[in-house]
Design a protein around this motif. Sequence first.
Motif, mmCIF file in Angstrom:
data_model
loop_
_atom_site.group_PDB
_atom_site.id
_atom_site.type_symbol
_atom_site.label_atom_id
_atom_site.label_comp_id
_atom_site.label_asym_id
_atom_site.label_seq_id
_atom_site.Cartn_x
_atom_site.Cartn_y
_atom_site.Cartn_z
ATOM 1 N N PRO A 97 0.799 -1.231 0.000
ATOM 2 C CA PRO A 97 0.000 0.000 0.000
ATOM 3 C C PRO A 97 0.827 1.275 0.000
ATOM 4 O O PRO A 97 0.449 2.262 -0.616
ATOM 5 N N ALA A 98 1.991 1.285 0.644
ATOM 6 C CA ALA A 98 2.770 2.521 0.774
ATOM 7 C C ALA A 98 3.598 2.809 -0.472
ATOM 8 O O ALA A 98 3.574 3.910 -1.024
ATOM 9 N N SER A 99 4.336 1.802 -0.943
ATOM 10 C CA SER A 99 5.293 2.028 -2.038
ATOM 11 C C SER A 99 4.750 1.655 -3.409
ATOM 12 O O SER A 99 5.290 2.097 -4.424
ATOM 13 N N GLY A 100 3.709 0.819 -3.478
ATOM 14 C CA GLY A 100 3.206 0.353 -4.771
ATOM 15 C C GLY A 100 4.032 -0.774 -5.359
ATOM 16 O O GLY A 100 3.718 -1.267 -6.444
ATOM 17 N N GLN A 101 5.095 -1.191 -4.665
ATOM 18 C CA GLN A 101 5.906 -2.310 -5.147
ATOM 19 C C GLN A 101 5.097 -3.604 -5.127
ATOM 20 O O GLN A 101 4.190 -3.778 -4.304
ATOM 21 N N THR A 102 5.473 -4.517 -6.027
ATOM 22 C CA THR A 102 4.873 -5.847 -5.946
ATOM 23 C C THR A 102 5.470 -6.567 -4.745
ATOM 24 O O THR A 102 6.605 -6.291 -4.336
ATOM 25 N N LEU A 103 4.705 -7.475 -4.182
ATOM 26 C CA LEU A 103 5.189 -8.224 -3.030
ATOM 27 C C LEU A 103 6.440 -9.013 -3.380
ATOM 28 O O LEU A 103 7.393 -9.094 -2.592
ATOM 29 N N PRO B 227 8.634 2.526 6.592
ATOM 30 C CA PRO B 227 8.512 1.094 6.315
ATOM 31 C C PRO B 227 8.996 0.713 4.926
ATOM 32 O O PRO B 227 9.571 -0.334 4.741
ATOM 33 N N SER B 228 8.773 1.558 3.933
ATOM 34 C CA SER B 228 9.107 1.176 2.568
ATOM 35 C C SER B 228 10.599 1.096 2.323
ATOM 36 O O SER B 228 11.043 0.471 1.380
ATOM 37 N N THR B 229 11.412 1.755 3.187
ATOM 38 C CA THR B 229 12.859 1.719 2.980
ATOM 39 C C THR B 229 13.569 0.835 3.989
ATOM 40 O O THR B 229 14.782 0.734 3.968
ATOM 41 N N GLN B 230 12.826 0.244 4.906
ATOM 42 C CA GLN B 230 13.451 -0.599 5.916
ATOM 43 C C GLN B 230 14.037 -1.844 5.263
ATOM 44 O O GLN B 230 13.362 -2.576 4.565
ATOM 45 N N PRO B 231 15.351 -2.122 5.440
ATOM 46 C CA PRO B 231 15.944 -3.309 4.828
ATOM 47 C C PRO B 231 15.396 -4.577 5.434
ATOM 48 O O PRO B 231 15.061 -4.621 6.618
#
Length: 378
Positions: free
Chosen positions: A18-24, A90-94
């Motif tokens: 939801p935050a980044s739009g990246q695929t899982l 959250p979207s940048t957390q490794p």
Amino acid sequence: MMVTEQQVARALEQVRLPASGQTLTASGRLSDIVVTGDKVMVAIAIDVTEAAAMEPVRLAAQSAISGLPGVAQVFVSLTADRPQARNTPPSTQPHVPPGRPQQAPSPKATLIQGVKHVIAIASGKGGVGKSTTACNLALALASQGLKIGILDADIYGPSLPKLFGLHGKPRVIQGRTLAPLEGFGVKVMSIGFMVEEETPMIWRGPMVMSAITQMLREVAWGELDVLVVDMPPGTGDAQLTMAQATPLAGAVIVSTPQDLALIDARRGVAMFRKTEVPILGIVENMSYFIAPDTGARYDIFGHGGARREADRLGVPFLGEVPLDMNLRERSDSGQPIVATEPDGPQSRVYQEMARLVWASLAGDGPVKSKAPPRIVFE
């Protein structure tokens, strides 16, 4: 047609964060994909603060996998390996690799609905009779009129199906909730009910922790006085997850008398103390052997080591369980001795253990053990 891990990964490309739009699949959050026959298990790595926001992602992933041909059952779970660093979105957390030690304490454990007390039966090493102890202690508690359940958290070596003589698969009640099986009046859940007996569990840490969490929280335990958890041996990820994420009322440590086993038992005590789980006591299993033909006693693994260790550590000593053919034969045949020979000398040992454990749980404080019942063979 059997589904493959690659097919599952491709199906998860439909699911976006939801935050980044990246695929899982591209997000790096898939800790593991495990395919066993027609069953698929997937763990999604999250931060503990994202649990609510990522629940729709979990449901979408489950739906995507369920649509694949050849899939009969899907388990998708959210796994928090460790809390995020502050001020890190959250979207940048490794992604934290499985097995890395946690850097901060876990959130407060949440209660299991309907369960008054959860206790862990643990050992620092395998082969000391932990599962047999857990099985008979659970039955001894039940014989006191208590409502008891038992969970087999030893994912790599589930023993409770054989010990209780149970076969078959748990029934799905609603959604993902499973009904436990029942043996001798005790509710039982084990990963052994869901995989073939000879299927190896080649799972990494996050999948093991996910399976344990699901069996704890997605099983219709009902109203229980005590849920007994047969822990995996050792002091690794699974044990730490149980100690931190489960409201454990206490732990029972099982050891044999010899120094080699006691070294590992000390580690178990230390782990639970560091996670602020009370030690309900130490059990000395395989304490001695009495020859049925002559009555001669042999201390095959030494004797009294666990009692001395309990005194040294300042924890209760719960009793001595002998090395006994009858106990072994009944365990192997799925006829546990406390249930099938409740008045026998071996059963009296477990009954005394249950009395001591319940007295501690009921708020009477640590109870001093009586002299261990004398085992008499006719």
